[in-house]
Design an enzyme around this catalytic site. Sequence first.
Site, PDB file in Angstrom:
ATOM      1  N   THR A  56     -53.573   0.216 -20.748  1.00  0.00           N
ATOM      2  CA  THR A  56     -53.766  -1.164 -20.303  1.00  0.00           C
ATOM      3  C   THR A  56     -53.425  -2.108 -21.454  1.00  0.00           C
ATOM      4  O   THR A  56     -53.762  -1.839 -22.607  1.00  0.00           O
ATOM      5  CB  THR A  56     -55.212  -1.402 -19.823  1.00  0.00           C
ATOM      6  N   HIS A  66     -67.237  11.212 -23.731  1.00  0.00           N
ATOM      7  CA  HIS A  66     -67.742  12.092 -24.783  1.00  0.00           C
ATOM      8  C   HIS A  66     -68.239  13.424 -24.225  1.00  0.00           C
ATOM      9  O   HIS A  66     -68.465  14.383 -24.983  1.00  0.00           O
ATOM     10  CB  HIS A  66     -68.876  11.387 -25.538  1.00  0.00           C
TER      11      HIS A  66
END
Length: 530
Positions: A449, A501
């Site tokens: 993006t 994560h």
Amino acid sequence: MATEIKAPTFPESVAEGSVAAWHKKPGDSVERDELLVEIETDKVVLEVVATEAGTLAEVTAEEGDTVESEQVLGRLGEAAASGDGEGESKGDDSAKAESKADDAGDDGAEAKPAAGGAQHDVKAPTFPESIQEGTVASWNKQVGEAVKRDEVLAEIETDKVVLEVVAPADGALSEIKAEEGSQVESEAVLAVFAEGAGGEDAPSEDSGKAAQADQAGGDDKDEKVGDKILAPAARKLVAEHDLDANKIEGTGKGGRVLKEDVQKAVKDGSAKKSAKSDQPAGDGAKAAAAAAPAVEGERPEKRVPMTRLRRTIAKRLVEAQQTAAMLTTYNEVDMGAVMDLRAQYKDTFLKAHDTKLGFMGFFVKAASEALKRFPDVNASIDGSDIVYHGYQDIGVAVSTDRGLVVPVLRDTDSMKIADVEKGIVDFGKRARDGKLGIDEMQGGTFTITNGGIFGSLLSTPILNPPQTAILGMHKIQERPMAVNGKVEVRPMMYLAVSYDHRMIDGKDAVQFLVTIKELLEDPARLLLDV
């Protein structure tokens, strides 16, 4: 002699199709190569055209029927004689139909808004399996307005794409059944369309507006306010803006106040209520309202429902934050080498590939190489499983008036920079026009993006589930940097990688971003694979 109308020969991977729409009815005259029927398969829509001029004599496969490759769909007969009929049944039927149409035209009480042509139901498109319903985003044509065949009548907005509904023939809308903002299902009837309508035989603009207002508010729900008759939609606007209905000039039939009249009055400010109310002072609530301090100047507010696309974006972004252990790592890249390369070859590149050389091509290629080196970043989580992808499909976020969409570039590792640039330009244009297909926005393994085109210096991008990482680009800004012990002004860009994560360790995320940085600061690495 009758000629069989057959379905096309389907591709090997397509077993069957369904009859999506007949563009001609039995008895209609047909010119050679004119479109007769559309067959929809699970991949493409195939058109069946007339092999010769004549008259559609018979339809053997109705709309919605499932058909196989080269199956007979109908029969085409010889063209009807222009003079006196010679006893052929189809010719007689056509003559009767014409006579019936003439009678309908003479009888004003029975005539439809159309000019005596055939009536069709205008239906919503067949939605893909993953889409349950859509919203009527806009009507591009109004009741009675002349329309050419294949002109866009309405747009249906789903949570992924905008689908267009086109006119089945030349004519006009005689009735709208699903107003703007209505929720509709797959193949729901949106309107009634009459062939040959519009022009002199069409209802007047005022009556068309009145019909629309009636449909918006229901049947026979006009209300008299003071000396004025208000349509339901107009009444709602008057209440929202607290206007004096008697000050609004109605342009509808018999002086009826329409929605457009109220909107004009709101814009002009010509229908505000007087400071002194004509109503008698009532209970304590009214007295308290009167005692409230007046606020000078206009303080307009506008309440509009959230579009389906915007609702889906909001839902997915919240889900991403709630379901992923999202973390972001940052770095900065010296864009000097890429900018020099671009300045040196941009004219040659444009002549050779007929597209401009931008920055996204470099970022996509650098990300593709980094994804190969760090397969965890290119993986996704499916329940309790990790899915490792042996390819790189990179989504590129595109901002449109309706919201953010993410079309996907497939197999970017094997694409040339020119192919990447062409693909991004094409995606951007079609995204803004609402022409992207659902399949073009599914299945990405990584997303890029670019907030820098809007001036963003630094931001934290949000994951695009089920992907586990996203790269955020930002504005290129000159900053003083220490280079070999000396201060130099360099064109710098902050980069951000947000990652899940649960899947990606901090070490891999940091090294992934450093790899992109190194490839961009020395573009020769992209060619040498080092």
